[in-house]
Write an enzyme that holds these catalytic residues in place. Structure first.
Site, PDB file in Angstrom:
ATOM      1  N   ARG A 273      -1.178  -3.482   2.905  1.00 26.56           N
ATOM      2  CA  ARG A 273      -1.744  -2.403   2.090  1.00 26.56           C
ATOM      3  C   ARG A 273      -3.241  -2.653   2.040  1.00 26.56           C
ATOM      4  O   ARG A 273      -3.711  -3.609   1.419  1.00 26.56           O
ATOM      5  CB  ARG A 273      -1.120  -2.437   0.693  1.00 26.56           C
ATOM      6  CG  ARG A 273      -1.736  -1.512  -0.314  1.00 26.56           C
ATOM      7  CD  ARG A 273      -1.148  -0.140  -0.244  1.00 26.56           C
ATOM      8  NE  ARG A 273      -1.589   0.629  -1.411  1.00 26.56           N
ATOM      9  CZ  ARG A 273      -1.784   1.906  -1.392  1.00 26.56           C
ATOM     10  NH1 ARG A 273      -1.534   2.590  -0.296  1.00 26.56           N
ATOM     11  NH2 ARG A 273      -2.186   2.542  -2.461  1.00 26.56           N
ATOM     12  N   GLY A 274      -4.004  -1.822   2.720  1.00 23.71           N
ATOM     13  CA  GLY A 274      -5.430  -2.053   2.907  1.00 23.71           C
ATOM     14  C   GLY A 274      -6.224  -2.311   1.647  1.00 23.71           C
ATOM     15  O   GLY A 274      -7.030  -3.230   1.597  1.00 23.71           O
ATOM     16  N   VAL A 275      -6.006  -1.513   0.603  1.00 24.16           N
ATOM     17  CA  VAL A 275      -6.824  -1.667  -0.601  1.00 24.16           C
ATOM     18  C   VAL A 275      -6.618  -3.026  -1.263  1.00 24.16           C
ATOM     19  O   VAL A 275      -7.497  -3.517  -1.951  1.00 24.16           O
ATOM     20  CB  VAL A 275      -6.563  -0.533  -1.628  1.00 24.16           C
ATOM     21  CG1 VAL A 275      -7.001   0.809  -1.075  1.00 24.16           C
ATOM     22  CG2 VAL A 275      -5.115  -0.495  -2.067  1.00 24.16           C
ATOM     23  N   ASP A 276      -5.476  -3.641  -1.046  1.00 29.41           N
ATOM     24  CA  ASP A 276      -5.184  -4.940  -1.673  1.00 29.41           C
ATOM     25  C   ASP A 276      -5.577  -6.121  -0.797  1.00 29.41           C
ATOM     26  O   ASP A 276      -5.997  -7.155  -1.306  1.00 29.41           O
ATOM     27  CB  ASP A 276      -3.679  -5.077  -1.960  1.00 29.41           C
ATOM     28  CG  ASP A 276      -3.190  -4.139  -3.042  1.00 29.41           C
ATOM     29  OD1 ASP A 276      -4.012  -3.632  -3.816  1.00 29.41           O
ATOM     30  OD2 ASP A 276      -1.965  -3.918  -3.111  1.00 29.41           O
ATOM     31  N   THR A 277      -5.404  -6.017   0.513  1.00 30.79           N
ATOM     32  CA  THR A 277      -5.451  -7.226   1.339  1.00 30.79           C
ATOM     33  C   THR A 277      -6.347  -7.199   2.561  1.00 30.79           C
ATOM     34  O   THR A 277      -6.520  -8.226   3.212  1.00 30.79           O
ATOM     35  CB  THR A 277      -4.028  -7.566   1.825  1.00 30.79           C
ATOM     36  OG1 THR A 277      -3.562  -6.505   2.651  1.00 30.79           O
ATOM     37  CG2 THR A 277      -3.084  -7.792   0.675  1.00 30.79           C
ATOM     38  N   LYS A 278      -6.916  -6.057   2.928  1.00 34.67           N
ATOM     39  CA  LYS A 278      -7.685  -5.977   4.175  1.00 34.67           C
ATOM     40  C   LYS A 278      -8.869  -6.950   4.181  1.00 34.67           C
ATOM     41  O   LYS A 278      -9.187  -7.543   5.186  1.00 34.67           O
ATOM     42  CB  LYS A 278      -8.185  -4.553   4.401  1.00 34.67           C
ATOM     43  CG  LYS A 278      -8.740  -4.336   5.802  1.00 34.67           C
ATOM     44  CD  LYS A 278      -9.167  -2.923   6.039  1.00 34.67           C
ATOM     45  CE  LYS A 278      -8.121  -1.904   5.848  1.00 34.67           C
ATOM     46  NZ  LYS A 278      -7.239  -1.581   6.912  1.00 34.67           N
TER      47      LYS A 278
ATOM     48  N   GLY B 235     -10.855   8.637  16.227  1.00 36.51           N
ATOM     49  CA  GLY B 235     -10.190   9.589  17.112  1.00 36.51           C
ATOM     50  C   GLY B 235      -8.795   9.176  17.522  1.00 36.51           C
ATOM     51  O   GLY B 235      -8.033   9.978  18.043  1.00 36.51           O
TER      52      GLY B 235
ATOM     53  N   GLU C 210       6.108   1.411   8.398  1.00 35.38           N
ATOM     54  CA  GLU C 210       5.812   0.359   9.367  1.00 35.38           C
ATOM     55  C   GLU C 210       6.803  -0.800   9.229  1.00 35.38           C
ATOM     56  O   GLU C 210       7.304  -1.314  10.234  1.00 35.38           O
ATOM     57  CB  GLU C 210       4.385  -0.162   9.175  1.00 35.38           C
ATOM     58  CG  GLU C 210       3.317   0.845   9.525  1.00 35.38           C
ATOM     59  CD  GLU C 210       1.927   0.435   9.073  1.00 35.38           C
ATOM     60  OE1 GLU C 210       1.728  -0.758   8.699  1.00 35.38           O
ATOM     61  OE2 GLU C 210       1.028   1.289   9.088  1.00 35.38           O
TER      62      GLU C 210
END
Length: 188
Positions: free
Chosen positions: A48-53, A81, A115
């Protein structure tokens, strides 16, 4: 009768080229035999990008890349793209291992759960990492209607995938310690 042969007039560079070994033309296979696809990724990092990226997912990506593996992390592996669903689907199906980075808001993301379900349906080896969350805390709860577009069958797939993934021996990570103090520890 004496025969005379005339040499064409050659400049110095042309004359020398007569004595150089000949280079054979390159043999190029037909277009249908040339692969334009890049080598598949070795590891797909589901997160989850907002938490762990910016912490554990990035740390894993860079560490795997330093080991000369080909990890897939959307922000590094895709370009503007690209089709999200297509590129991510191809990366999941082509990888050998999936790393699922579970975080407090992971289950709010339909994309993360899709995913995860695809990784497990494709029978990829799974390594769960629990970042600031315990396996027992992961539940699918539709608070803001984010699952309204999902069928009951798809929600059941998500539940089963989450149940299966949290039942695999994984690792824990405390993001409050950051890169320097953050360690991955076994969790069951």
């Amino acid at each position: 009768m004496k025969r005379t042969y005339m040499m064409p007039s050659l400049g110095p560079s042309s004359y020398l080229s007569l004595f150089r070994p000949r280079v054979h033309a390159l043999i190029i296979p037909p277009a249908d035999r040339i692969s334009t696809r890049p080598r598949p990724h070795d590891v797909f990092i589901n997160h989850r990008g907002v938490d762990t990226k910016r912490n554990v997912a990035g740390l894993i990506y860079h560490h795997l890349a330093s080991l000369r593996l080909r990890p897939f992390l959307d922000c590094y592996s895709m370009k503007p793209g690209d089709s999200l669903r297509h590129e991510i689907g191809e990366a999941i199906l082509g990888c050998k291992v999936g790393v699922a980075v579970f975080s407090p808001r992971y289950c709010e993301s339909v994309s993360c759960l899709r995913e995860l379900a695809l990784l497990l349906e494709a029978e990829k080896k799974m390594i769960p990492i629990f970042c600031d969350v315990k396996p027992s805390q992961l539940q699918i709860v539709d608070i803001n209607g984010q699952f309204s577009g999902c069928s009951d069958e798809e929600l059941l797939k998500f539940e089963l995938a989450l149940d299966e993934a949290t039942g695999i021996l994984g690792l824990s990570f405390d993001s409050s310690k950051g890169y320097d103090g953050g360690r991955l520890n076994f969790i069951s």
